[in-house]
Design a protein around this motif. Structure first.
Motif, PDB file in Angstrom:
ATOM      1  N   TYR A  94       0.712  -1.058  -0.089  1.00 50.79           N
ATOM      2  CA  TYR A  94       0.093   0.083  -0.033  1.00 50.79           C
ATOM      3  C   TYR A  94       0.914   1.265   0.149  1.00 50.79           C
ATOM      4  O   TYR A  94       0.595   2.201  -0.826  1.00 50.79           O
ATOM      5  N   LYS A 132      -2.331  -2.508 -10.223  1.00 49.27           N
ATOM      6  CA  LYS A 132      -3.557  -3.162  -9.555  1.00 49.27           C
ATOM      7  C   LYS A 132      -3.629  -2.436  -8.089  1.00 49.27           C
ATOM      8  O   LYS A 132      -4.749  -2.597  -7.554  1.00 49.27           O
ATOM      9  N   LYS A 133      -2.775  -2.675  -7.573  1.00 52.46           N
ATOM     10  CA  LYS A 133      -2.475  -2.140  -6.183  1.00 52.46           C
ATOM     11  C   LYS A 133      -2.712  -0.588  -5.998  1.00 52.46           C
ATOM     12  O   LYS A 133      -3.389  -0.313  -4.863  1.00 52.46           O
ATOM     13  N   LYS A 135      -5.018   1.073  -8.232  1.00 49.67           N
ATOM     14  CA  LYS A 135      -6.327   1.256  -8.272  1.00 49.67           C
ATOM     15  C   LYS A 135      -7.112   0.635  -7.024  1.00 49.67           C
ATOM     16  O   LYS A 135      -8.082   1.260  -6.536  1.00 49.67           O
ATOM     17  N   TYR A 136      -6.620  -0.288  -6.475  1.00 50.52           N
ATOM     18  CA  TYR A 136      -7.224  -0.771  -5.342  1.00 50.52           C
ATOM     19  C   TYR A 136      -7.099   0.398  -4.012  1.00 50.52           C
ATOM     20  O   TYR A 136      -8.250   0.712  -3.557  1.00 50.52           O
ATOM     21  N   GLN A 140     -10.221   2.336  -2.029  1.00 43.78           N
ATOM     22  CA  GLN A 140     -10.155   2.376  -0.500  1.00 43.78           C
ATOM     23  C   GLN A 140     -10.274   4.104  -0.189  1.00 43.78           C
ATOM     24  O   GLN A 140     -10.948   4.198   0.913  1.00 43.78           O
TER      25      GLN A 140
END
Length: 342
Positions: A94, A132-133, A135-136, A140
């Protein structure tokens, strides 16, 4: 521009200004003087933008103090709630995603639209896993803002990370990279698993399937393997460098050597996304788990190990026996060759 009482106002300020239109709303009235208590929503370049800002506020009133919260503020608040619940490796992932969208950090979350998110994504030079991380992380951030009435729409779902165009090449770890892995053994969680694969030749699926009952610490061997007939149930001596790593993870109360935080068998996707990729990102490396096996074979070859021993330990299809029986002499021959790796 005067509006009906209680609906706010739009005023064009004098002089040459980049954003001449000021939007204000009435929050209440002073009990003593009877004067309006007003708050500024913001300054805008055009009357159309000002009208929309006021309309959006009147349609879904929000806390004007919260409206000034930046992307960074949201991240700080969210991470305080999220990080105590996840692993250290997940946190690193993150943090890496956040660091890769620095241009958004100081923007007000209510001003961030799809184009801003997409521009930040497109400017990231990292691989598909990092995107991908990211976009995650966007999802959030907006979920947190929605839950706290800071924004009224989630723009993160419109972001496109593109297709993965990277070639599936096998690239062994070089000596410098292996040295870096050893240097971070004590401060990066799960980095030991990468070293175990490099010095054993086990695929990640094989390592995750490795049972405690198939590890012989006395004779310093491991028996495991999947996929091919030659690769199944193969015996691999434990290299002296990774013996302490195996011993540290060895727990007779567990079924498997590699387990998750609950003490259960770790799944491939969890390992790859939450452990392996964050480690690669943190160390600025671009490897895949199978590169560890390729590294093992390369190191043995470079050390002039016996070709038959190499085939036995990596489970090459050209070496198949009717009965997987290893004599003491066989094992010692394998050990002699595996210890050629420095």
């Amino acid at each position: 521009m005067k509006k009906a009482n209680g609906t706010g106002s739009i005023t064009k300020l004098s002089g040459k200004r980049r954003k001449p239109y000021i939007v204000r709303v009435t929050l209440g009235w002073n009990e003593n003087t009877g004067q309006q208590i007003r708050k500024t929503i913001g300054l805008y370049s055009t009357q159309k933008e000002a009208n929309k800002a006021l309309a959006d506020y009147l349609d879904t009133p929000y806390d004007l103090e919260l409206s000034n919260i930046s992307f960074k503020d949201i991240y700080d608040k969210w991470s305080k709630l999220k990080y105590p619940k996840v692993s250290h490796s997940a946190i690193l992932g993150y943090q890496s995603a956040y660091d890769n969208v620095e241009k958004l950090h100081n923007m007000k979350i209510k001003d961030i639209k799809t184009r801003h998110l997409q521009e930040a994504m497109d400017s990231c030079s990292k691989g598909q896993a990092t995107k991908k991380k990211i976009k995650y992380l966007f999802g959030q951030m907006f979920a947190y803002a929605l839950q706290n009435d800071i924004v009224s729409k989630d723009y993160s779902k419109f972001v496109d990370i593109g297709k993965d165009t990277t070639e599936n090449k096998r690239e062994p770890f070089n000596n410098k990279e292996i040295e870096i892995l050893w240097q971070h053994l004590d401060d990066i969680e799960f980095i030991d698993t990468i070293l175990i694969m490099i010095y054993s030749g086990f695929r990640i699926g094989e390592l995750l399937e490795l049972k405690i009952e198939n590890i012989d610490l006395i004779n310093q061997t491991m028996t495991g393997g999947l996929k091919t007939e030659a690769g199944k149930n193969r015996l691999v001596p434990i290299h002296s460098k990774i013996l302490p790593l195996i011993k540290k993870r060895y727990n007779k109360d567990q079924k498997y050597l590699i387990v998750n935080f609950k003490g259960k068998q770790m799944k491939y996707d969890n390992y790859y996304k939450e452990k392996f990729l964050p480690i690669m990102e943190q160390l600025n490396m671009t490897h895949r788990p199978h590169d560890c096996r390729h590294t093992f074979a390369t190191l043995l070859s470079n050390a002039d190990a016996n070709a038959t021993a190499i085939k036995k330990m990596i489970g090459h299809e050209s070496y198949i026996t009717t009965e997987k029986i290893y004599t003491h002499k066989d094992t010692e021959e394998l050990r002699k060759n595996i210890e050629l790796i420095k």
